[in-house]
Design a protein around this motif. Structure first.
Motif, short mmCIF file in Angstrom:
data_model
loop_
_atom_site.label_atom_id
_atom_site.label_comp_id
_atom_site.label_asym_id
_atom_site.label_seq_id
_atom_site.Cartn_x
_atom_site.Cartn_y
_atom_site.Cartn_z
N PHE A 40 0.84 -1.20 0.00
CA PHE A 40 0.00 0.00 0.00
C PHE A 40 0.88 1.25 0.00
CE2 PHE A 40 -2.81 3.21 1.78
CZ PHE A 40 -3.96 2.99 1.03
N LYS A 41 2.01 1.17 0.68
CA LYS A 41 2.95 2.29 0.74
C LYS A 41 3.47 2.65 -0.66
CE LYS A 41 5.76 2.46 4.25
NZ LYS A 41 6.89 2.21 5.17
N GLN A 42 3.80 1.61 -1.47
CA GLN A 42 4.27 1.85 -2.84
C GLN A 42 3.17 2.50 -3.69
OE1 GLN A 42 5.34 -2.31 -3.45
NE2 GLN A 42 7.37 -1.65 -4.08
N ILE A 43 1.96 2.00 -3.56
CA ILE A 43 0.83 2.56 -4.33
C ILE A 43 0.60 4.00 -3.91
CG2 ILE A 43 -1.66 2.39 -4.74
CD1 ILE A 43 -0.16 0.17 -6.12
N LYS A 44 0.63 4.26 -2.61
CA LYS A 44 0.42 5.62 -2.11
C LYS A 44 1.47 6.57 -2.67
CE LYS A 44 -0.46 8.03 2.21
NZ LYS A 44 -0.65 7.87 3.65
N LYS A 45 2.72 6.14 -2.69
CA LYS A 45 3.81 6.96 -3.22
C LYS A 45 3.59 7.25 -4.70
CE LYS A 45 8.83 7.08 -3.64
NZ LYS A 45 10.08 6.37 -3.40
N MET A 47 0.71 7.17 -6.42
CA MET A 47 -0.48 8.00 -6.63
C MET A 47 -0.24 9.45 -6.20
SD MET A 47 -2.36 5.92 -8.15
CE MET A 47 -3.97 6.62 -8.25
N SER A 48 0.51 9.64 -5.14
CA SER A 48 0.77 11.01 -4.68
C SER A 48 1.74 11.74 -5.60
CB SER A 48 1.28 11.02 -3.24
OG SER A 48 2.52 10.39 -3.16
N SER A 49 2.45 10.99 -6.45
CA SER A 49 3.37 11.64 -7.39
C SER A 49 2.63 12.20 -8.62
CB SER A 49 4.44 10.65 -7.85
OG SER A 49 3.90 9.69 -8.74
N GLY A 56 -7.02 17.71 -6.58
CA GLY A 56 -7.21 16.40 -7.19
C GLY A 56 -6.37 15.32 -6.52
N TYR A 57 -6.81 14.08 -6.65
CA TYR A 57 -6.04 12.96 -6.14
C TYR A 57 -6.38 11.71 -6.95
CZ TYR A 57 -10.40 12.24 -3.50
OH TYR A 57 -11.71 12.09 -3.14
N GLY A 58 -5.45 10.77 -6.96
CA GLY A 58 -5.64 9.54 -7.72
C GLY A 58 -6.35 8.48 -6.90
N MET A 59 -7.07 7.61 -7.61
CA MET A 59 -7.75 6.47 -7.01
C MET A 59 -7.58 5.28 -7.94
SD MET A 59 -11.36 8.22 -5.88
CE MET A 59 -11.60 9.15 -7.39
N LEU A 60 -7.57 4.08 -7.38
CA LEU A 60 -7.55 2.86 -8.16
C LEU A 60 -8.73 1.99 -7.75
CD1 LEU A 60 -3.80 1.77 -7.97
CD2 LEU A 60 -4.98 2.74 -9.93
N PHE A 61 -9.31 1.30 -8.75
CA PHE A 61 -10.46 0.43 -8.50
C PHE A 61 -10.21 -0.96 -9.07
CE2 PHE A 61 -11.88 4.75 -9.27
CZ PHE A 61 -12.59 5.02 -8.11
N SER A 62 -10.86 -1.94 -8.47
CA SER A 62 -10.82 -3.29 -9.03
C SER A 62 -11.81 -3.35 -10.20
CB SER A 62 -11.23 -4.31 -7.97
OG SER A 62 -12.63 -4.23 -7.71
N ASN A 63 -11.81 -4.46 -10.90
CA ASN A 63 -12.76 -4.61 -12.00
C ASN A 63 -14.20 -4.71 -11.49
OD1 ASN A 63 -12.42 -7.13 -10.87
ND2 ASN A 63 -12.37 -8.21 -12.82
#
Length: 97
Positions: A40-45, A47-49, A56-63
């Motif tokens: 989760f830490k890698q994803i957060k880094k 997305m925050s980049s 605005g902010y990034g989000m990821l969703f499953s299918n």
């Protein structure tokens, strides 16, 4: 999303099949799986980049529409869907009127 007791870190697995087209039948034949695991830490880094302006902010969703990443970690931990999230937001805004 997985949570390990021995290592209290949330991890997210991404996987997808890859195929080969049969030359005679043009049928898609499964040939393997690609798998990647991210903390989760890698994803957060990552997305925050993203440069998405001041608010605005990034989000990821499953299918299936479930949050894989949202800046508010509780939304991910609660396994909320984007539809449920949107309904709550609209309901909250309607109650404030």
């Amino acid at each position: 999303m997985l949570y390990c007791r021995n290592n209290p870190t949330f991890v997210i697995d991404f996987s997808t099949l890859f195929y080969q087209i049969d030359q005679e039948t043009q049928e898609k034949l499964p040939r393997g799986v690609v798998l990647a695991t991210y903390s989760f830490k890698q994803i957060k880094k990552l997305m925050s980049s993203l440069n998405l302006g001041k608010t605005g902010y990034g989000m990821l969703f499953s299918n299936k529409g479930k949050f894989i990443y949202h800046p508010q970690e509780n939304i991910v931990k609660e396994k909320q869907s984007i539809l449920a999230f949107a309904r709550r937001k609209v309901q909250k805004e309607n109650n404030e009127i």
